[in-house]
Design a protein around this motif. Structure first.
Motif, short mmCIF file in Angstrom:
data_model
loop_
_atom_site.label_atom_id
_atom_site.label_comp_id
_atom_site.label_asym_id
_atom_site.label_seq_id
_atom_site.Cartn_x
_atom_site.Cartn_y
_atom_site.Cartn_z
N THR A 190 22.10 42.52 49.04
CA THR A 190 21.48 43.36 48.02
C THR A 190 22.48 43.73 46.94
OG1 THR A 190 20.37 44.33 49.91
CG2 THR A 190 19.95 45.35 47.77
N ASP A 191 23.76 43.85 47.34
CA ASP A 191 24.76 44.38 46.42
C ASP A 191 25.66 43.31 45.81
OD1 ASP A 191 23.91 46.95 47.08
OD2 ASP A 191 25.19 46.96 48.85
N LEU A 192 25.63 42.13 46.35
CA LEU A 192 26.59 41.11 45.92
C LEU A 192 25.88 39.88 45.39
CD1 LEU A 192 29.55 40.10 45.78
CD2 LEU A 192 29.21 39.17 48.09
N GLN A 193 26.20 39.55 44.14
CA GLN A 193 25.67 38.32 43.56
C GLN A 193 26.82 37.38 43.24
OE1 GLN A 193 24.78 37.39 39.45
NE2 GLN A 193 22.62 37.61 39.93
N LEU A 194 26.69 36.14 43.66
CA LEU A 194 27.71 35.14 43.37
C LEU A 194 27.10 34.06 42.48
CD1 LEU A 194 29.14 34.75 46.99
CD2 LEU A 194 30.10 36.09 45.11
N ALA A 195 27.88 33.57 41.55
CA ALA A 195 27.41 32.50 40.68
C ALA A 195 28.56 31.53 40.45
CB ALA A 195 26.92 33.06 39.35
N ALA A 196 28.21 30.28 40.24
CA ALA A 196 29.23 29.28 39.95
C ALA A 196 28.60 28.18 39.12
CB ALA A 196 29.81 28.70 41.25
N GLY A 197 29.44 27.41 38.48
CA GLY A 197 28.89 26.33 37.68
C GLY A 197 29.98 25.44 37.11
N VAL A 198 29.54 24.39 36.47
CA VAL A 198 30.44 23.47 35.78
C VAL A 198 29.85 23.20 34.40
CG1 VAL A 198 31.62 21.25 35.84
CG2 VAL A 198 30.99 22.36 37.99
N ASP A 199 30.59 23.56 33.37
CA ASP A 199 30.18 23.22 32.01
C ASP A 199 30.82 21.90 31.60
OD1 ASP A 199 28.60 25.45 31.66
OD2 ASP A 199 30.21 26.66 30.77
N ASN A 200 30.11 21.16 30.78
CA ASN A 200 30.58 19.84 30.32
C ASN A 200 31.01 18.98 31.51
OD1 ASN A 200 31.34 17.70 28.74
ND2 ASN A 200 33.08 18.74 27.75
N VAL A 201 30.06 18.79 32.44
CA VAL A 201 30.30 18.11 33.72
C VAL A 201 30.98 16.76 33.55
CG1 VAL A 201 29.11 17.03 35.67
CG2 VAL A 201 28.35 19.24 34.82
N PHE A 202 30.61 16.01 32.51
CA PHE A 202 31.16 14.65 32.35
C PHE A 202 32.40 14.64 31.47
CE2 PHE A 202 26.59 14.07 33.26
CZ PHE A 202 26.74 13.46 34.50
N ASP A 203 32.96 15.82 31.24
CA ASP A 203 34.21 15.94 30.47
C ASP A 203 34.11 15.16 29.17
OD1 ASP A 203 36.68 17.06 30.16
OD2 ASP A 203 37.76 15.41 31.13
N ARG A 204 33.02 15.33 28.50
CA ARG A 204 32.75 14.62 27.25
C ARG A 204 33.62 15.20 26.13
NH1 ARG A 204 28.29 12.26 24.14
NH2 ARG A 204 29.54 11.62 22.35
N GLU A 205 34.24 14.31 25.35
CA GLU A 205 34.98 14.78 24.17
C GLU A 205 34.01 14.87 23.00
OE1 GLU A 205 38.72 12.96 23.37
OE2 GLU A 205 38.88 13.86 21.37
N TYR A 206 33.94 16.03 22.38
CA TYR A 206 32.98 16.20 21.29
C TYR A 206 33.53 17.19 20.28
CZ TYR A 206 31.64 20.67 23.44
OH TYR A 206 31.66 21.95 23.96
N ARG A 207 32.91 17.18 19.10
CA ARG A 207 33.29 18.11 18.03
C ARG A 207 32.07 18.94 17.67
NH1 ARG A 207 37.28 15.90 19.43
NH2 ARG A 207 39.13 15.32 18.23
N ASP A 208 32.17 20.25 17.87
CA ASP A 208 31.12 21.19 17.47
C ASP A 208 31.28 21.41 15.96
OD1 ASP A 208 29.68 23.48 16.80
OD2 ASP A 208 30.06 24.46 18.72
N HIS A 209 30.24 21.12 15.20
CA HIS A 209 30.33 21.22 13.74
C HIS A 209 30.75 22.61 13.28
CE1 HIS A 209 29.64 20.06 9.60
NE2 HIS A 209 28.93 21.17 9.43
N LEU A 210 30.44 23.64 14.08
CA LEU A 210 30.73 25.02 13.66
C LEU A 210 32.13 25.48 14.07
CD1 LEU A 210 27.29 26.74 14.21
CD2 LEU A 210 28.17 25.54 12.21
N ASN A 211 32.87 24.63 14.83
CA ASN A 211 34.29 24.91 15.01
C ASN A 211 34.99 24.55 13.71
OD1 ASN A 211 33.85 25.62 17.64
ND2 ASN A 211 34.88 23.85 18.54
N GLY A 212 36.07 25.22 13.41
CA GLY A 212 36.80 24.92 12.18
C GLY A 212 37.69 23.68 12.34
#
Ligand code: CU
Length: 695
Positions: free
Chosen positions: A643-665
């Motif tokens: 009731t008191d403990l929540q655990l979460a986990a994950g992996v972002d960009n699972v395939f380790d893709r190289e990309y450029r976000d247009h809104l990054n400078g």
């Protein structure tokens, strides 16, 4: 880490107090981690986003994006507008960043782990929500604990902690609440830090960060009166901003709030808030990134912003709706001084007491026009007063063009006043059990920022545009005026919900950098190029042009069966100049998110695909680079262990893709893995874990 010791001390106090606390019967944490929306707002509070940058949560809302200049400096973008065009309210209060390049956007003063709610207004913003909301509004509410129903004190609290692999970052937040039926007390402490982030081709330098934060709140309730006092101390340490010419040495903020609410009767309430903040900031180009080869090129900038505001609002409910009337004021004063630690003679007074004051009054009505038809409309008047003190600098004492710019600025009538009238009307018509049609109209204004009016020497102090251009301001700028229309549908039938919106926004006097016609400004940049052997482009000047922004966005969800659900977001926006054939700068490319979720009692999991189209509609005026499209996949799971403990986990960009976000400078720091001037890459694969414990 002296602040970490203080954090541990506070956490220990919280823990020992909690041991004696009665166990509260808390609501279980929502397992659903996607955004939810009402007709007016999109709530992204529960999104499972591990970034220390709260702005990244906004991406869960249709229409919202983030202009990122560093790990803590996400500048919200909504339907193609960003920076001061988007209002950010923290418990209803405003804040003007200390950084002339918005290294500390208002939303950076919100601690994700202490959020009660984070909402993005969908489309047109009611005039009661913010003073200037030409492009949208974000409403952050901080958890303050709640009053109890008896005179004994209850203690409870929450510990939230997360770690992530891409930068070795961690976050630890402890909040403690003590309350009875009359008093409530809150103590909270946050510490977080991370190293330089990895991308598939190496490291992004510098993207390390560190921040500590402490909050104290006290509320008192007696009959119809509620009083609330809050103090927050935010301390950002050495933090990279690779898209800007300098990195953060520190950003220290003291934030104050005094709120009072009086409920005269069940239908009538009066609210008063007095608030302010003192923000102190320093940045330089030599300690986190490779220092310039010539000691003469070292630069340090010390800046401050002093903010004070008030809000007074009365609300009255009647049989068919609600009246809201109010008045508000916000005053911010900015100073910014540049020096060189290697040369005590060198100085530039960049901004001297640059002041911006907005005084406003508004009247707003929500009205039921029948069982199936409701509407909301309002009117606001703002008086914007701005001024700035005289300036000087070594360049103006040695170089004739800089001297001319200084004298021109110091001799000008710098005091400016704008009278702005905002109007809006929104209406919803229910047709049948499943569909509600929506139409909104608005006329909104934004007066220029202090940078846009008072930047006297060609510099890159532009509120975080990060386009690499030097700019000068224009004291005589007119306010932007936007005429907006939006149209849409909220549909919910059985397992399917969707809420598409079409919008069109014509902005007269849109403020945009255009090639400078100031001869001394152009000569100054040319002289600097000759002296330093650089080839910086000729400067831009902030000027009034015409623009239009239009597009479409939608969120949707489809429940497949008891456990499985599909959901997603679609965003499309175009920003164009209306006076010449060009595009607006730094506009999010078309993008879509598709998520497949599985939920059972106690746990849930999801796989998410995020796809961005190429951005080829770029600004020639800002010499903006195009960006290719890409797609990434993210995984996450949540488990309510007890009731008191929540655990979460994950992996972002699972395939380790190289990309450029247009809104990054573009990269501005020396880096063996990324050329200078190349668009900064997105982060590589990132495994993360988070725990939330309530007591
Ligand atoms: Cu800065």
């Amino acid at each position: 880490m002296p602040n970490f010791r203080l954090y541990l001390a506070i956490a220990a106090v919280c823990a020992s107090l909690s041991a004696r606390a009665q166990h509260p019967n808390d609501q279980m944490e929502e397992l659903v981690v996607t955004a939810t929306h009402s007709t007016r707002t999109i709530d992204v509070t529960n999104a499972l986003v591990i970034s220390p940058d709260v702005a990244q949560l906004l991406k869960e809302a249709p229409g919202a994006s983030v202009n990122s200049n560093g790990p803590l400096t996400g500048i919200p973008q909504y339907r193609g507008m960003y920076g001061p065009r988007i209002a950010t309210a923290i418990d209803g209060n405003q804040l003007a960043p200390s950084g002339p390049n918005w290294m500390d956007p208002p939303i950076s003063y919100v601690a994700a782990a202490q959020l009660a709610s984070l909402e993005v207004y969908r489309g047109i913003v009611p005039v009661s929500v913010a003073q200037e909301s030409i492009g949208g509004a974000i409403d952050a509410r901080v958890e303050k604990g709640s009053f109890g129903d008896h005179s004994d004190f209850d203690l409870n609290g929450r510990v939230m902690s997360s770690v992530q692999s891409v930068n070795g970052g961690y976050n630890l937040n402890t909040s403690l609440y003590a309350s009875n039926d009359q008093h409530r007390l809150k103590l909270a402490a946050l510490t977080e830090s991370g190293d330089n982030a990895a991308f598939p081709g190496g490291q992004i330098l510098p993207t390390q960060y560190r921040r500590d934060r402490y909050d104290v709140g006290y509320g008192f309730r007696s009959g119809p009166h509620t009083l609330q006092l809050d103090y927050g101390n935010s301390d950002t340490g050495q933090t990279g901003t690779p898209a800007l010419p300098m990195d953060i040495r520190y950003i220290r903020g003291d934030l104050y709030n005094l709120g009072y609410r009086f409920e005269a009767d069940p239908d009538t309430a009066v609210e008063l808030a007095l608030y302010g903040s003192e923000l102190r900031h320093s940045m330089d180009n030599y300690h986190l990134r490779q220092a310039p080869a010539s000691p003469a090129d070292w630069r340090r900038n010390t800046a401050r912003s002093d903010n004070a505001g008030f809000r007074l609002q009365a609300t009255r409910d009647d049989a068919t709706g609600t009246w809201r009337a109010g008045t508000d004021g916000f005053d911010s004063t900015h100073d910014s001084d540049i020096d060189n630690p290697n040369n005590p003679m060198f100085f530039v007074v960049n901004f001297n007491s640059a002041e911006r004051r907005v005084l406003g009054a508004y009247l707003e009505r929500q009205q039921e026009l029948g069982a199936d038809w409701k509407t909301e409309f309002g009117l606001r008047y703002n008086r914007v007063s701005m001024d700035a003190g005289k300036v000087d600098g070594t360049p103006a004492q040695m170089m004739p063009p800089a001297q001319m710019l200084r004298d021109e600025f110091n001799n000008a009538r710098r005091s400016q006043n704008d009278d702005n009238i905002d109007l809006f009307a929104k209406t919803w018509l229910q047709t049948g059990a499943n569909s509600s049609w929506y139409l909104g109209l608005a006329r909104k204004n934004r007066s220029p920022s202090y940078q846009e009016r008072y930047l006297w020497l060609p510099l890159e102090a532009t509120g975080g545009l990060a386009d690499g251009y030097t700019y000068t301001g224009n004291i005589e700028l007119d306010p932007e005026t936007s005429n907006q229309v939006e149209f849409g549908l909220d549909y919910a039938s059985g397992p399917l919900t969707l809420s598409p919106r079409l919008f069109y926004n014509r902005v007269d006097n849109y403020i945009q950098g255009t090639p400078s016609e100031s001869a001394p400004a152009v000569m100054f940049v040319a002289m600097m190029n000759r002296m330093n052997g650089t080839d910086n482009p000729p400067p831009l000047q902030f000027n009034n042009v015409d623009a239009r922004l239009y597009g479409f966005d939608m969120d949707w969800a489809l429940q497949l069966d008891q456990s499985w659900a599909l959901s997603g977001i679609v965003n499309y926006v175009r920003g164009e100049r209306d006076d010449i054939d060009d595009n607006l700068y730094r506009i999010a490319p078309p993008n879509a998110t598709l998520r497949l979720g599985y939920a059972r009692a106690g746990w849930s999991a999801s796989v998410e695909g995020v796809v961005y189209a190429a951005q080829n509609q770029v600004s020639a005026t800002n010499d903006e680079q195009k960006t290719s499209g890409y797609g990434i996949v993210n995984l996450s799971a949540t488990w309510q262990a007890t009731t008191d403990l929540q655990l979460a986990a994950g992996v972002d960009n699972v395939f380790d893709r190289e990309y450029r976000d247009h809104l990054n400078g573009y990269n501005r720091a020396a880096n063996p893995d990324i050329a200078r001037g190349e668009r900064l890459p997105g982060y590589g694969i990132n495994a993360f874990a988070r725990a939330i414990y309530r007591f």
